[in-house]
Structures are given as C-alpha cells and as structure tokens.
Design a protein around this motif. Structure first.
Motif, PDB file in Angstrom:
ATOM      1  N   LEU A  91      -6.754  -4.143  -4.922  1.00  0.00           N
ATOM      2  CA  LEU A  91      -7.909  -4.016  -3.939  1.00  0.00           C
ATOM      3  C   LEU A  91      -8.765  -5.224  -3.901  1.00  0.00           C
ATOM      4  O   LEU A  91      -9.244  -5.428  -2.726  1.00  0.00           O
ATOM      5  CB  LEU A  91      -8.896  -2.934  -4.489  1.00  0.00           C
ATOM      6  CG  LEU A  91     -10.042  -2.482  -3.470  1.00  0.00           C
ATOM      7  CD1 LEU A  91      -9.546  -2.140  -2.177  1.00  0.00           C
ATOM      8  CD2 LEU A  91     -10.875  -1.202  -4.123  1.00  0.00           C
ATOM      9  N   MET A 104       5.585  -4.372  -1.116  1.00  0.00           N
ATOM     10  CA  MET A 104       4.279  -5.243  -1.342  1.00  0.00           C
ATOM     11  C   MET A 104       3.232  -4.381  -1.579  1.00  0.00           C
ATOM     12  O   MET A 104       3.005  -3.466  -0.757  1.00  0.00           O
ATOM     13  CB  MET A 104       4.117  -6.000   0.147  1.00  0.00           C
ATOM     14  CG  MET A 104       2.815  -7.070  -0.002  1.00  0.00           C
ATOM     15  SD  MET A 104       2.815  -7.965   1.353  1.00  0.00           S
ATOM     16  CE  MET A 104       1.379  -7.731   2.019  1.00  0.00           C
ATOM     17  N   ASN A 105       2.348  -4.495  -2.614  1.00  0.00           N
ATOM     18  CA  ASN A 105       1.406  -3.486  -2.887  1.00  0.00           C
ATOM     19  C   ASN A 105       0.222  -4.203  -3.392  1.00  0.00           C
ATOM     20  O   ASN A 105      -0.155  -4.523  -4.611  1.00  0.00           O
ATOM     21  CB  ASN A 105       1.959  -2.522  -4.071  1.00  0.00           C
ATOM     22  CG  ASN A 105       1.339  -0.968  -3.834  1.00  0.00           C
ATOM     23  OD1 ASN A 105       0.683  -0.969  -2.797  1.00  0.00           O
ATOM     24  ND2 ASN A 105       1.795  -0.335  -4.476  1.00  0.00           N
ATOM     25  N   PRO A 106      -0.778  -5.029  -2.568  1.00  0.00           N
ATOM     26  CA  PRO A 106      -1.660  -5.624  -2.946  1.00  0.00           C
ATOM     27  C   PRO A 106      -2.889  -4.846  -3.733  1.00  0.00           C
ATOM     28  O   PRO A 106      -3.059  -3.912  -3.373  1.00  0.00           O
ATOM     29  CB  PRO A 106      -2.329  -6.521  -1.570  1.00  0.00           C
ATOM     30  CG  PRO A 106      -2.119  -5.438  -0.672  1.00  0.00           C
ATOM     31  CD  PRO A 106      -0.689  -4.835  -1.063  1.00  0.00           C
ATOM     32  N   GLY A 164      -7.565  -5.771   4.039  1.00  0.00           N
ATOM     33  CA  GLY A 164      -6.999  -4.353   4.547  1.00  0.00           C
ATOM     34  C   GLY A 164      -8.154  -3.538   4.512  1.00  0.00           C
ATOM     35  O   GLY A 164      -8.450  -2.485   5.637  1.00  0.00           O
ATOM     36  N   VAL A 165      -9.178  -3.700   3.586  1.00  0.00           N
ATOM     37  CA  VAL A 165     -10.327  -2.886   3.637  1.00  0.00           C
ATOM     38  C   VAL A 165     -11.125  -3.415   4.801  1.00  0.00           C
ATOM     39  O   VAL A 165     -11.668  -2.185   5.750  1.00  0.00           O
ATOM     40  CB  VAL A 165     -11.147  -3.198   2.364  1.00  0.00           C
ATOM     41  CG1 VAL A 165     -12.621  -2.647   2.307  1.00  0.00           C
ATOM     42  CG2 VAL A 165     -10.534  -2.885   1.165  1.00  0.00           C
ATOM     43  N   GLY A 201      -5.879  -7.394  -0.187  1.00  0.00           N
ATOM     44  CA  GLY A 201      -6.481  -6.049  -0.356  1.00  0.00           C
ATOM     45  C   GLY A 201      -7.788  -6.006   0.497  1.00  0.00           C
ATOM     46  O   GLY A 201      -8.295  -4.963   1.313  1.00  0.00           O
ATOM     47  N   PHE A 256      -7.687  -9.462  14.004  1.00  0.00           N
ATOM     48  CA  PHE A 256      -6.640  -9.250  13.040  1.00  0.00           C
ATOM     49  C   PHE A 256      -5.171  -9.749  13.817  1.00  0.00           C
ATOM     50  O   PHE A 256      -4.122  -9.854  13.012  1.00  0.00           O
ATOM     51  CB  PHE A 256      -6.469  -7.930  12.517  1.00  0.00           C
ATOM     52  CG  PHE A 256      -7.090  -7.719  11.346  1.00  0.00           C
ATOM     53  CD1 PHE A 256      -6.686  -7.796   9.983  1.00  0.00           C
ATOM     54  CD2 PHE A 256      -8.343  -7.261  11.315  1.00  0.00           C
ATOM     55  CE1 PHE A 256      -7.463  -7.673   9.198  1.00  0.00           C
ATOM     56  CE2 PHE A 256      -9.249  -7.156  10.301  1.00  0.00           C
ATOM     57  CZ  PHE A 256      -8.495  -7.332   9.097  1.00  0.00           C
ATOM     58  N   PHE A 303      -9.959  -4.200   7.892  1.00  0.00           N
ATOM     59  CA  PHE A 303      -9.066  -3.643   8.946  1.00  0.00           C
ATOM     60  C   PHE A 303      -9.454  -2.279   8.981  1.00  0.00           C
ATOM     61  O   PHE A 303      -9.871  -1.506  10.065  1.00  0.00           O
ATOM     62  CB  PHE A 303      -7.701  -3.707   8.633  1.00  0.00           C
ATOM     63  CG  PHE A 303      -6.767  -3.060   9.674  1.00  0.00           C
ATOM     64  CD1 PHE A 303      -6.780  -3.735  10.698  1.00  0.00           C
ATOM     65  CD2 PHE A 303      -6.232  -1.807   9.439  1.00  0.00           C
ATOM     66  CE1 PHE A 303      -5.621  -3.297  11.897  1.00  0.00           C
ATOM     67  CE2 PHE A 303      -5.424  -1.367  10.338  1.00  0.00           C
ATOM     68  CZ  PHE A 303      -5.191  -2.080  11.710  1.00  0.00           C
ATOM     69  N   LEU A 304      -9.807  -1.553   7.735  1.00  0.00           N
ATOM     70  CA  LEU A 304      -9.891   0.098   7.988  1.00  0.00           C
ATOM     71  C   LEU A 304     -11.247   0.273   8.176  1.00  0.00           C
ATOM     72  O   LEU A 304     -11.590   1.293   9.223  1.00  0.00           O
ATOM     73  CB  LEU A 304      -9.652   0.589   6.419  1.00  0.00           C
ATOM     74  CG  LEU A 304      -8.199   0.569   5.988  1.00  0.00           C
ATOM     75  CD1 LEU A 304      -8.190   1.421   4.740  1.00  0.00           C
ATOM     76  CD2 LEU A 304      -7.633   1.305   7.020  1.00  0.00           C
TER      77      LEU A 304
END
Lengths: 108, 177
Positions: free
Chosen positions: B5, B1-3, B13-14, B10, B56, B16-17
């Motif tokens: 950006l 799995m590679n969403p 995930g940004v 994606g 999350f 979350f970071l």
C-alpha cells in the motif's frame, strides 16, 4: 490482479467508460427538464472520450490520434452546450418553463 | 505483481481508486438530485474524476484541457443557464416519471452489461507503437495530418457561436412583440 494495479489494465477504463455512458442514457430518459438532459448528454460524451483515451493508451499504433480525437470531442461538446443553452433560453422566453411536459405542443 | 500500500505503485493505485470513486459518486449525483444546481455540481465532480483518468492514461495535457473546458467553461455555462431559466425542482412522483425511471434503469443496465461483456470478451490486441505520447507529436499532427479536421471544427465553433447569439436574440424580440 491486485485492486491497486487496476489502473494498468485496459478493461478497467472500458468499464468506467461504459458506466459513464449508461448513466448518461439513464439520465437522459429520467430527467424531466431540458438542462438535466443536457447534463446527462455531457456524461455520454465523456464516456466516449474515456474509451478513446483508453484505446489510445493501450492498443493504438499512434498514440497522438486518440488525444487529437478527444480534443475534437471537447470542441464539439462546447459547441453543443452553447447551442443547447441558447435554445433552452429561447424556449424559456416563449413558454416560461423548461419542463419537457409543458412544452409538448407544436405551433407554426 | 502485488505492490504494498505504501510503495509508489500502491499509492498511485489508491489515487486511481479515488478518481473512480469521484466518477461514480459524481455521475450518481448528476442523475439523481432534484435540484439542477446540485446535479451540475455532481457533473463537475465526475469530470474532475475523468480528468484524473486522462492523467493515468499518460496525457496530462488532456487532463488540464478537461478541467479548463468542461469544469471551467461548460459547467459554468450550464450554471448560467440554470440562473436564467430558473427551473422548478424535479417532481419524482407521477406515473410518467415511474415509467421513464424503469425504462431508464433497464436500458442503462442492458447497455452497461453489454459493454462490460464486450470489454471482457473481445480479444484486444496491442499493435506496434510507432509514435509517442508527447504534446509535441499531438501539435505536429494536429497541424499536418489532421489540419482539415482542425479547420472544420473551427468553422463549427464559429457557426455555433453566431447561431447561439442569433437564437438568444430572436427569442428576446418575439417576447417583446
């Protein structure tokens, strides 16, 4: 494992919890005033809470238990902050300082 | 799995970071600034990031409680403590402080390394989920299976309130005498 999908893994939350815990221990040792140590203790407690919530999300059979336990940790932390601050104020009234180096003597 | 950006995964995930960055910078500010009022601002930032982690982890209720209790109540309480006790800015030079800093770095580093190794090595196994994440389940179990703990923590909070008022009063009377 992509960096954008880190939020889907147990390990990333465990590392965040470990970071908060160890920063709290470091701050407890490093800080020289009582309020600074109280702030570091809050970091330790939130590290424990993050760990509970992570296990609750990924491997617990009943996902309500971790949330309930985290609520209890919040209650204990609020009580701890109130008690610690009133002790700090009592110490300040007697010693005119909350620096741990100034309040090292015992008196009956 | 590679969403990508700009897909929904994606972007989450940004976010979350971003919360992870808030936690890291907030914890560093909370332990390293000299003025305590800045340290408490760092703690508030860090707890904001922790609230994002709870979001999350599928519990928006606890994220709101974190904001309400920690950022809203505990941080403001500590700010009042700072106002009343007027602490001096921390001295970072001095032999004792050097020793405490070195010991703190070593102990914190060892604990962090050990916990991270444990998180990587231990065979965490997911068990069969029987309940759900809903707030309704939390409320039901809080008043059925965990009602004893609920009552106990109510007593603990009551004792803490009475005890803190009594402690603060006693100090005042002694300084007058």
């Amino acid at each position: 494992m992509n960096i954008l999908t880190l939020g889907n893994f147990l390990g990333s939350y465990l590392i965040i919890g470990a970071f908060l815990f160890s920063m709290g221990i470091y701050g407890l040792l490093r800080r020289r005033s009582l309020i600074g140590m109280l702030i570091a203790a809050e970091l330790v407690l939130s590290g424990a809470s993050v760990n509970f919530m992570a296990f609750n999300r990924f491997i617990a059979p009943n996902p309500a238990v971790g949330q309930i336990f985290t609520l209890f940790i919040m209650g204990i932390a609020a009580a701890e902050a109130a008690i610690a601050l009133s002790i700090i104020l009592a110490v300040y009234r007697n010693y005119r300082s909350i620096d741990t180096a100034d309040i090292a003597d015992l008196e009956g | 799995m590679n969403p990508s950006l700009f897909s929904a995964e994606g972007l989450s995930g940004v976010v979350f970071l971003g919360f992870v960055g808030l936690i890291a910078s907030g914890a560093l500010i909370a332990t390293h600034t000299q003025r305590l009022i800045r340290a408490i601002s760092g703690l508030a930032l860090c707890l904001l990031g922790v609230a994002g982690m709870y979001y999350f982890l599928l519990s928006p209720f606890l994220a709101l409680m974190e904001l309400l209790i920690y950022v809203g109540a505990v941080c403001v309480l500590i700010v009042f403590g700072i106002m009343l006790a007027e602490p001096k800015p921390e001295q970072t030079v001095g032999k004792l402080n050097m020793v405490a800093g070195v010991v703190g770095v070593i102990l914190g580093g060892v604990l962090f390394w050990g916990l991270v190794r444990l998180a990587q090595v231990a065979p965490w196994q997911a068990s069969a989920v029987t309940g759900d994440f809903s707030l309704e389940a939390v409320g039901t179990q809080l008043l059925t299976s965990y009602s004893m703990v609920f009552e106990l923590i109510s007593i603990v909070l009551l004792v803490a309130i009475i005890g803190s008022v009594a402690l603060a009063r006693m100090g005042r009377e002694r300084s007058k005498a």
